[in-house]
Structures are given as C-alpha cells and as structure tokens.
Design an enzyme around this catalytic site. Sequence first.
Site, PDB file in Angstrom:
ATOM      1  N   HIS A 131       0.846  -1.202   0.000  1.00 44.06           N
ATOM      2  CA  HIS A 131       0.000   0.000   0.000  1.00 44.06           C
ATOM      3  C   HIS A 131       0.880   1.251   0.000  1.00 44.06           C
ATOM      4  CE1 HIS A 131      -3.365   2.686   1.278  1.00 44.06           C
ATOM      5  NE2 HIS A 131      -2.385   3.308   1.913  1.00 44.06           N
ATOM      6  N   GLU A 132       1.886   1.267   0.877  1.00 44.51           N
ATOM      7  CA  GLU A 132       2.746   2.456   0.970  1.00 44.51           C
ATOM      8  C   GLU A 132       3.538   2.657  -0.321  1.00 44.51           C
ATOM      9  OE1 GLU A 132       2.415   4.607   3.272  1.00 44.51           O
ATOM     10  OE2 GLU A 132       1.122   3.423   4.563  1.00 44.51           O
ATOM     11  N   HIS A 135       1.537   4.295  -2.975  1.00 41.85           N
ATOM     12  CA  HIS A 135       1.499   5.765  -2.956  1.00 41.85           C
ATOM     13  C   HIS A 135       2.660   6.347  -3.781  1.00 41.85           C
ATOM     14  CE1 HIS A 135      -1.729   6.754  -0.186  1.00 41.85           C
ATOM     15  NE2 HIS A 135      -1.232   6.000   0.791  1.00 41.85           N
TER      16      HIS A 135
HETATM   17 ZN   LIG Z   1      -2.142   5.346   2.480  1.00 43.38          ZN
END
Ligand SMILES: [Zn+2]
Length: 272
Positions: A131-132, A135
């Site tokens: 998820h990170e 980004h």
């Molecule tokens: Zn996030």
Amino acid sequence: MNMPRVKALVLGLAIASIAAACATTTSPTGRRQVVGAVSQEQLNQAGAQAFAQLKAQKQQTSDARQRNTVSCVVSAITRQLPSSWQGGWESAVFVDSNPNAFALPGGKVGVYTGIFTVARNDDQLAAVIAHEIGHVVSRHHDERVTRQAGASGALQILGAILGSQYGQGAANAAVQGGSILAQTGFLLPGSRAQESEADVVGQRLMAEAGFDPRQAVNLWQNMISASSGSRPPQWLSTHPDPSARMGELSNRATALVPVYEKARAAGRRPDC
Ligand SMILES: [Zn+2]
C-alpha cells in the site's frame, strides 16, 4: 557530500525547474493527476534526505529477523514494479510501538516495530508495505507537493522539505522524532482518492509478488481490533474509513486470487 552542498544542489535544481509547467497525467487507476511542480529527481532527493534524517534521529531495531523480513518483503514487491521504479529500494525498521509504516520517493521504506503487532504474517506485512509503495509509484507525493506549490511556490515547498528555512540547530530540532516527514507533508493522510488508489495498486502488487491478497482484509481487521483500546493506531487514523475499505479490499481480493495463484505457479513464493 555535506548538507549545505546537498541543499545548494537541490535548490539550484529547484530554481531551474520553476519555469517548468505542471503537467496533467493519468494515474494508475485512470484518475486525472496534476504533477510536476518539482522533478522526480528532486522528489527522490528530498525523500532520501528525509529518510537519512529520520535514521539519524530515530532508533532502529536490533532484531535482525524483523529487518530481514521487511527487506525481503520490500524486495519481493518492488521486483514487480515497472522497470523505471525498480532498483535501489532501501528499508529500515524503527523502534516505535505505533503500528505504522511509510514509503518515500527515492525508494525508501520505513516500518515501525509496532506494525508486527497487527501484521502477523508475511502476507499481512506485504499488504501494508505494498500500500505504501503504491502511494510512491502512483506519484502521490508529487501530486501533493504540486498542489501545495500552487498555493505557496515550489521553491518554498522544497525548502520546507529540506528544512533549509531553519538554521542548522533549528533544523536538527525540527527533525526530532521524524517531524521532518510531517513537515514535508510526506506523511499527511492522502486524499480519499489517493488512499483508494494505493489500496488498488498495492493489493495488485502484493498478488503479483506472490502474497495472498485476501490477507489485506485480515490486516485491516487486526488494525481495527488494535484500535479498540485507548488510542487508534496512526496508520488507521491516516487511512480513514476502515469498514468501507475492508469491503472493497475483500471484493478485489476475490478477483486477484487468480493473479496470486499464477504468481505462485511461476515460482514467486516469497518466504520472508
Ligand atoms: Zn495510504
């Protein structure tokens, strides 16, 4: 290279880029994105700088198993990235009981030891880290800096990223506890659109890397359980609306199972 020379170099690049117009691009999920107030090179340098400062200020774990696990998960995930995003990824595990993690432009991943209380297997840890990284590769930092630059000027934003508006002593104080990350906006909660996008991109990445995408749902369940105590985990508060997102992650997980099984069949079976 010493600090002032790094700053001079980066600020020089910033001045050169002021004339560069912002660009409109399409994000990985087809969203219209305005980016480019600063170059990717400058963002990478700022990310590397913030990471270096954090490492200088914050204690890292002495637990080699935790470090190796994080490094292994980061490697497995980043191997699935397009070639332009591959190579040079670095991770660190900081001693901090908050279940938190972040990724920065320039290929830096930070995990707090508290994450291991909610990410209870490799797949769940991969859900957080993917998820990170989602980004970063969706250019959300670029998008955020560009939005801020519209209001206050790219040079000022970049100055803030490097802490250059402070004297040396003040800069050192300002980075205590990693607040440099907060100042830069690198750790601000993303917009709702960015959060959804990081979920989509991250969950696909984890499946392609051979991590079970269904475990992203379990991770969120663990996060929510952990939040029933005194104070919600930071990762939860910067990633709002957990129940709606769990439903979306669950629906997508079903669709991603074939991707996951194909990755496993192709020998991508990360054992971290
Ligand atoms: Zn996030």
